[in-house]
Design a protein around this motif. Structure first.
Motif: not given
Length: 532
Positions: A256-257, A278-282, A332-333
């Motif tokens: 999660l870095h 937005g990283e949680f779009q992965n 992109n959240s």
């Protein structure tokens, strides 16, 4: 990261999480705090919501120019000497309560909600009153001066009643002769060994750093001494039950870095924490973090660990930097449809508010989408007015400018408009900021006084302008050398260029802005002499 992470509105806040949450009741003895009822909106909140509604319906759906802003916030001093007299008095009263609790080893047991603690105090007082006879009531009255402010602990009141009651003899006992002991043996007083308690690596009452921490709890409770003491007591108990000291040493991985990371400092020297939702779009990353209750708890434990490690690097000495700035990127959240993310956020916010007071100097929300207005309304009841006053909101077109208000460009990552990256320059190499007017050409000159090697970095936030570079020699018989023909640059790239000058002169950069909007220009350069 408190008020953050902190750590939060998360911010935290903190999914703006600055912190994480405790496990469910069946997995931990921690008493889960009930959700506070939604407080009625103040006039200020209603005004913000009205403005937000206007923004959501202005046609473009972004609301960059009308995103609601909260009131300004100025961080208070952490020096006790700078406080007003009433606040100094509150610090001394809280220290007295802490000292008494350490002597009696009271920083243990289960976390008790403040309301339940107050009810317990009242019930104990009522029982003591019922047990006393009329005579004893007259003799055993305890004078509570206004200075006590109701902050005396239940144990202290109980000890007072017992000690006074024991000194009152019944009439029968007074008539009986007292036999003198031939060899009186003096009683050796019990030696009290105070409990040793540390919080965030700082031992309570050991030095001035403890005063700074106590101030955080007092400010979180509007300098109500008893409330601040209960909050401190519950925080220390929660840390023990949750195993914070052991958690800090655990290896929970670094998957999660990219979601939460520390990078640079703001203009006042506060470390900056970035929360990138937005990283949680992965989908794979989201599944690993939130697909079931165990994964959600692991995520929250990781977030708490991250916050704890960050806090323990702060300077708790009076006047030191003991708060964090949070940048919360909502681009992109996942939004309102991700129930698991909302649950983790709610839990994190509650933990932040309960156990991490006054750790957030500023909460900056960037790339704010239209749907966040609804989220902001949902989480507002969980946040105090003091916490809300630290919030700043910016739509996508104003995000970089908003960040630069608080953080110098050399400390801001490239992805957020700055020049902080691996390469020739360090964060100690200052960046010059200038404005390029609409429909105009702007030039920048680097003077060259000798044969040397010139290196520079340049970017225009948002670009969509043309860039060119040339070397103009100082000699009359020399010719201008084109380093870079004028070309249009788009996106968020940073132009890195260099030139080896064989004679004195100047490097001239030309920025042509054909748009109708002004642009922010950032650049820096360095000159290294050559041997030939």
């Amino acid at each position: 990261m408190a008020d953050e992470v902190q750590m939060n509105a998360h911010a935290d806040q903190v999914t703006v999480v600055d912190v994480a949450d405790v496990p469910q009741a069946e997995k931990s003895p921690v008493v889960a705090a009930k959700e506070p009822p939604s407080a009625p909106e103040s006039d200020e909140e209603q005004a913000l919501e009205t403005k937000a509604s206007d923004t959501a319906t202005n046609g473009d759906g972004h609301g960059d120019e009308k995103v609601p802003q909260s009131g300004s916030y100025k961080e208070e001093s952490t020096r006790v000497a700078d406080l007003v007299d009433t606040q100094k008095k509150a610090v001394e009263q809280l220290k007295a309560l802490v000292r008494e609790a350490l002597d009696k080893h009271e920083f243990s047991g289960s976390v008790m909600p403040q309301q339940q603690q107050e009810q317990k105090d009242e019930s104990v007082k009522e029982e003591e009153t019922k047990d006393q006879s009329p005579k004893e009531e007259n003799i055993c009255q305890v004078d509570a001066s206004p200075e006590d402010d109701g902050a005396k602990t239940v144990e202290a009141i109980g000890d007072t009643v017992v000690s006074v009651s024991s000194s009152v003899q019944s009439p029968e006992a007074a008539k009986e002769p007292v036999e003198a002991s031939a060899d009186p043996v003096p009683e050796e007083p019990n030696k009290i060994v105070p409990q040793e308690v540390s919080i965030w690596g700082v031992p309570l009452l050991a030095d001035e750093r403890s005063d700074v921490i106590l101030l955080k709890f007092l400010r979180a409770r509007d300098f109500k001494v008893k409330d601040a003491f209960i909050m401190l007591q519950n925080t220390i108990r929660w840390q023990k039950e949750f195993g914070i000291d052991q958690l800090v040493e655990q290896d929970l991985g670094d998957e999660l870095h990219k979601v939460v990371f520390m990078h640079g400092f703001n203009k006042q020297g506060h470390p900056v924490c970035y929360n990138v939702f937005g990283e949680f779009q992965n989908k794979e990353l989201y599944r690993k973090a939130f697909s079931d209750e165990d994964k959600r708890q692991n995520f929250l434990r990781w977030r708490i660990q991250f916050l704890e490690k960050s806090i323990r690097k702060l300077d708790f000495s009076p006047g030191g930097i003991c708060t964090i700035v949070q940048i919360n990127d909502l681009k992109n959240s996942p939004g309102l449809t991700k129930w698991e993310l909302r649950q983790a956020t709610k839990q994190a916010l509650q933990l932040l508010q309960d156990n991490y007071p006054e750790f957030v100097a500023r909460q900056v929300f960037i790339n704010v989408p239209w749907w966040y207005l609804a989220v902001n309304k949902m989480i507002s009841p969980f946040l105090t007015q003091r916490t809300r006053s630290k919030f700043v909101f910016a739509g996508s077109s104003k995000s970089a400018d908003t960040i630069f208000r608080y953080i110098a460009a050399e400390q801001v990552p490239v992805r957020y408009g700055g020049l902080s990256k691996d390469g020739e320059f360090a964060t100690t190499d200052a960046v010059v900021e200038e404005t390029v007017k609409p429909a105009a050409k702007h030039t920048v000159e680097f003077p060259v006084t000798e044969a040397c090697f010139v290196t520079w970095e340049v970017r225009v936030v948002g670009w969509d302008v043309s860039y060119g570079a040339e070397f103009v020699p100082g000699g009359e018989d020399s010719y201008t050398i084109i380093i870079q023909k004028s070309k249009k640059v788009v996106g968020d790239s940073v132009v890195c260029d260099n030139f080896k000058a064989g004679e004195p002169g100047k490097v001239v950069l030309t920025i042509h802005n054909p748009t109708s909007k002004k642009k922010k220009l950032l650049y820096r350069f360095k000159i290294m002499p050559t041997s030939d």
